[in-house]
Design a protein around this motif. Structure first.
Motif, PDB file in Angstrom:
ATOM      1  N   PHE A   1     105.700   7.364  -2.443  1.00 50.67           N
ATOM      2  CA  PHE A   1     105.298   8.697  -2.909  1.00 50.67           C
ATOM      3  C   PHE A   1     106.145   9.155  -4.101  1.00 50.67           C
ATOM      4  O   PHE A   1     105.644   9.823  -5.019  1.00 50.67           O
ATOM      5  CB  PHE A   1     105.397   9.715  -1.776  1.00 50.67           C
ATOM      6  N   ALA A   2     107.416   8.794  -4.121  1.00 51.09           N
ATOM      7  CA  ALA A   2     108.278   9.159  -5.249  1.00 51.09           C
ATOM      8  C   ALA A   2     107.817   8.483  -6.535  1.00 51.09           C
ATOM      9  O   ALA A   2     107.791   9.100  -7.613  1.00 51.09           O
ATOM     10  CB  ALA A   2     109.728   8.792  -4.937  1.00 51.09           C
ATOM     11  N   ASP A   3     107.430   7.192  -6.421  1.00 48.36           N
ATOM     12  CA  ASP A   3     106.937   6.485  -7.611  1.00 48.36           C
ATOM     13  C   ASP A   3     105.631   7.083  -8.103  1.00 48.36           C
ATOM     14  O   ASP A   3     105.419   7.236  -9.313  1.00 48.36           O
ATOM     15  CB  ASP A   3     106.745   4.997  -7.282  1.00 48.36           C
ATOM     16  N   ILE A   4     104.742   7.416  -7.155  1.00 47.28           N
ATOM     17  CA  ILE A   4     103.465   8.022  -7.555  1.00 47.28           C
ATOM     18  C   ILE A   4     103.699   9.390  -8.185  1.00 47.28           C
ATOM     19  O   ILE A   4     103.053   9.769  -9.185  1.00 47.28           O
ATOM     20  CB  ILE A   4     102.529   8.128  -6.339  1.00 47.28           C
ATOM     21  N   GLU A   5     104.629  10.148  -7.621  1.00 50.82           N
ATOM     22  CA  GLU A   5     104.948  11.462  -8.189  1.00 50.82           C
ATOM     23  C   GLU A   5     105.482  11.323  -9.609  1.00 50.82           C
ATOM     24  O   GLU A   5     105.093  12.075 -10.515  1.00 50.82           O
ATOM     25  CB  GLU A   5     105.979  12.172  -7.314  1.00 50.82           C
ATOM     26  N   GLU A   6     106.358  10.359  -9.837  1.00 56.06           N
ATOM     27  CA  GLU A   6     106.917  10.144 -11.169  1.00 56.06           C
ATOM     28  C   GLU A   6     105.826   9.786 -12.176  1.00 56.06           C
ATOM     29  O   GLU A   6     105.796  10.298 -13.296  1.00 56.06           O
ATOM     30  CB  GLU A   6     107.972   9.047 -11.119  1.00 56.06           C
ATOM     31  N   ALA A   7     104.906   8.909 -11.762  1.00 58.43           N
ATOM     32  CA  ALA A   7     103.810   8.532 -12.653  1.00 58.43           C
ATOM     33  C   ALA A   7     102.900   9.729 -12.931  1.00 58.43           C
ATOM     34  O   ALA A   7     102.408   9.912 -14.050  1.00 58.43           O
ATOM     35  CB  ALA A   7     103.011   7.385 -12.044  1.00 58.43           C
ATOM     36  N   GLY A   8     102.645  10.548 -11.920  1.00 56.10           N
ATOM     37  CA  GLY A   8     101.817  11.729 -12.117  1.00 56.10           C
ATOM     38  C   GLY A   8     102.458  12.735 -13.055  1.00 56.10           C
ATOM     39  O   GLY A   8     101.787  13.328 -13.908  1.00 56.10           O
ATOM     40  N   LEU A   9     103.776  12.944 -12.916  1.00 55.50           N
ATOM     41  CA  LEU A   9     104.471  13.856 -13.829  1.00 55.50           C
ATOM     42  C   LEU A   9     104.447  13.335 -15.259  1.00 55.50           C
ATOM     43  O   LEU A   9     104.309  14.114 -16.220  1.00 55.50           O
ATOM     44  CB  LEU A   9     105.918  14.045 -13.364  1.00 55.50           C
ATOM     45  N   ALA A  10     104.569  12.023 -15.419  1.00 59.39           N
ATOM     46  CA  ALA A  10     104.484  11.450 -16.769  1.00 59.39           C
ATOM     47  C   ALA A  10     103.112  11.681 -17.371  1.00 59.39           C
ATOM     48  O   ALA A  10     102.979  11.957 -18.574  1.00 59.39           O
ATOM     49  CB  ALA A  10     104.807   9.957 -16.711  1.00 59.39           C
ATOM     50  N   ALA A  11     102.060  11.559 -16.554  1.00 59.33           N
ATOM     51  CA  ALA A  11     100.707  11.799 -17.056  1.00 59.33           C
ATOM     52  C   ALA A  11     100.540  13.257 -17.478  1.00 59.33           C
ATOM     53  O   ALA A  11      99.950  13.555 -18.525  1.00 59.33           O
ATOM     54  CB  ALA A  11      99.685  11.432 -15.989  1.00 59.33           C
ATOM     55  N   LEU A  12     101.051  14.179 -16.662  1.00 60.36           N
ATOM     56  CA  LEU A  12     100.946  15.591 -17.005  1.00 60.36           C
ATOM     57  C   LEU A  12     101.727  15.913 -18.279  1.00 60.36           C
ATOM     58  O   LEU A  12     101.274  16.691 -19.127  1.00 60.36           O
ATOM     59  CB  LEU A  12     101.454  16.444 -15.840  1.00 60.36           C
ATOM     60  N   THR A  13     102.915  15.317 -18.410  1.00 61.76           N
ATOM     61  CA  THR A  13     103.720  15.551 -19.600  1.00 61.76           C
ATOM     62  C   THR A  13     103.008  15.076 -20.850  1.00 61.76           C
ATOM     63  O   THR A  13     102.967  15.761 -21.876  1.00 61.76           O
ATOM     64  CB  THR A  13     105.077  14.843 -19.469  1.00 61.76           C
ATOM     65  N   SER A  14     102.430  13.880 -20.773  1.00 63.01           N
ATOM     66  CA  SER A  14     101.703  13.335 -21.921  1.00 63.01           C
ATOM     67  C   SER A  14     100.520  14.225 -22.287  1.00 63.01           C
ATOM     68  O   SER A  14     100.263  14.479 -23.469  1.00 63.01           O
ATOM     69  CB  SER A  14     101.216  11.916 -21.598  1.00 63.01           C
ATOM     70  N   MET A  15      99.813  14.713 -21.272  1.00 63.59           N
ATOM     71  CA  MET A  15      98.653  15.550 -21.536  1.00 63.59           C
ATOM     72  C   MET A  15      99.067  16.892 -22.130  1.00 63.59           C
ATOM     73  O   MET A  15      98.455  17.377 -23.088  1.00 63.59           O
ATOM     74  CB  MET A  15      97.857  15.761 -20.242  1.00 63.59           C
TER      75      MET A  15
END
Length: 399
Positions: free
Chosen positions: A230-244
């Protein structure tokens, strides 16, 4: 190569120097005209300096000349003040018969120069009425200059004043159209860059979301700690939001276009250089091995790709006699990377050199600043041109 302010520093300095010398010459001419007008007289005529009314006109003339000397774009209130002061002085001269020729030739010339600014900055505060007040002051000042002349001379002089004023109005309107065209061109470039960013957003977000899906699938088939998954998925999701968020903040209008552009990366830079090399120019590319893999964020890699593409386009358009082009993408200080494109060509001249007017790098600079980087374009001491940029390897957090 490119026609950026940095690459055209010498011509700009020459232009500024010439404009400064021209303004000094104009000011000197106005002051000499004013001095000769106050002190000179025809046989049997008293000089204007003997009348106290002429001293008032002298003061107003100096004020109008001062407005021209210190005028800056948008300060039309001073033009309005100079025009009103001139109109009041002319009216006072018409009411008070002083018996000598009035002072107003230098003031007339200065008001004519201010007319150019009144028309060029037509919509600036306090309003368009300033141009009409300026024109009235120019036309009515003839009552001072030609008061002691014959009627035919006064009529001829007034016609000449009117023609000169119309010339200044036309020149001011021409400069105003150039200013508007440049603003519209810059806005079109910025809008095109925003639309391209909007299209590429699909690729950036898809990259991160794909990583989230892979992490979730791996967690289902392996003995992965759920908290870590879940921590890895959260990190990837935050990166996607940041990029957007980073790209959305640059957009001002909705993108109605369809389709997406392919996502450029560091590997595709070599393909760009290879295609450029096949066109007849000795072009080489070096990409630091430590930048391979996932050490560079996707949007940073796409920005590096865009820098090289724009720089190579400028070499083809603007660098005369370029025989060598070197493209380097290397690690830089501050956990960043530097992208540089250098050539040995000479700056092109003529219409082709002016066709871009630096508009390509305008949008590129906006993109680089959006990811926290810095762009420079300048001449090389050994000859040729350099377009280079520093970029962070990981894009900064968008706020």
């Amino acid at each position: 190569m490119t026609t950026t302010p940095a690459s055209r520093a010498l011509p700009n300095r020459v232009n500024r120097t010439l404009m400064l010398l021209l303004k000094i010459a104009i000011i000197g001419t106005l002051l000499l005209t004013l001095a000769s007008e106050v002190l000179s007289s025809t046989p049997g005529e008293r000089p204007p300096i003997v009348s106290w009314v002429s001293w008032v006109q002298l003061a107003v003339s100096l004020f109008v000349i001062g407005v021209y000397v210190f005028y800056r774009p948008g300060r039309k209130r001073w033009i309005a003040a100079a025009s009103i002061a001139s109109l009041v002085t002319t009216g006072f001269d018409m009411l008070y018969e002083q018996g000598v020729r009035g002072v107003g030739t230098a003031e007339l010339l200065a008001l004519g120069l201010l007319m150019l600014f009144s028309v060029r900055h037509w919509d600036a505060s306090p309003g368009r009425w300033v141009a009409f007040a300026n024109g009235a002051a120019v036309m009515l000042i003839g009552f001072r200059v030609f008061a002691q002349d014959f009627a035919s001379a006064a009529i001829g002089g007034s016609v000449m004043i009117f023609m000169a004023m119309m010339t200044m109005i036309g020149f001011g309107a021409y400069l105003r159209s150039l200013d508007r065209l440049r603003r519209e061109t810059q806005e079109e470039v910025r809008q095109a860059e925003r639309l391209e960013l909007a299209r590429e957003m699909h690729d950036f977000v898809a990259h991160h979301v794909t990583g989230m899906v892979v992490l979730a699938q791996a967690a289902q088939v392996t003995n992965t700690d759920p908290k870590q998954a879940f921590a890895d998925i959260e990190e990837a999701g935050l990166a996607a939001l940041t990029s957007m968020r980073r790209m959305v903040k640059m957009l001002r209008n909705d993108d109605g276009g369809a389709g997406t552009n392919p996502l450029g990366d560091l590997a595709q830079i070599e393909d760009l250089v290879e295609r450029f090399n096949r066109e007849g120019t000795d072009a080489t590319c070096f990409i630091s091995p430590e930048l391979a893999g996932s050490s560079v964020a996707p949007e940073i890699a796409a920005t590096a790709h865009r820098i090289v593409r724009e720089a190579l386009t400028n070499v083809r358009k603007h660098a005369r006699g370029a025989t060598r082009v070197r493209v380097v993408v290397a690690a830089a200080s501050g956990n960043g990377l530097e992208v540089s494109v250098r050539d040995d060509g000479r700056a092109a001249r003529g219409r082709l050199a002016e066709s871009g007017a630096g508009m390509g790098l305008l949008g590129l600079g906006e993109r680089i600043e959006a990811v926290g980087g810095q762009l420079r374009a300048q001449t090389r001491p050994e000859g040729g041109w350099e377009t280079a940029a520093w970029l962070p390897r990981a894009a900064p957090e968008a706020r």
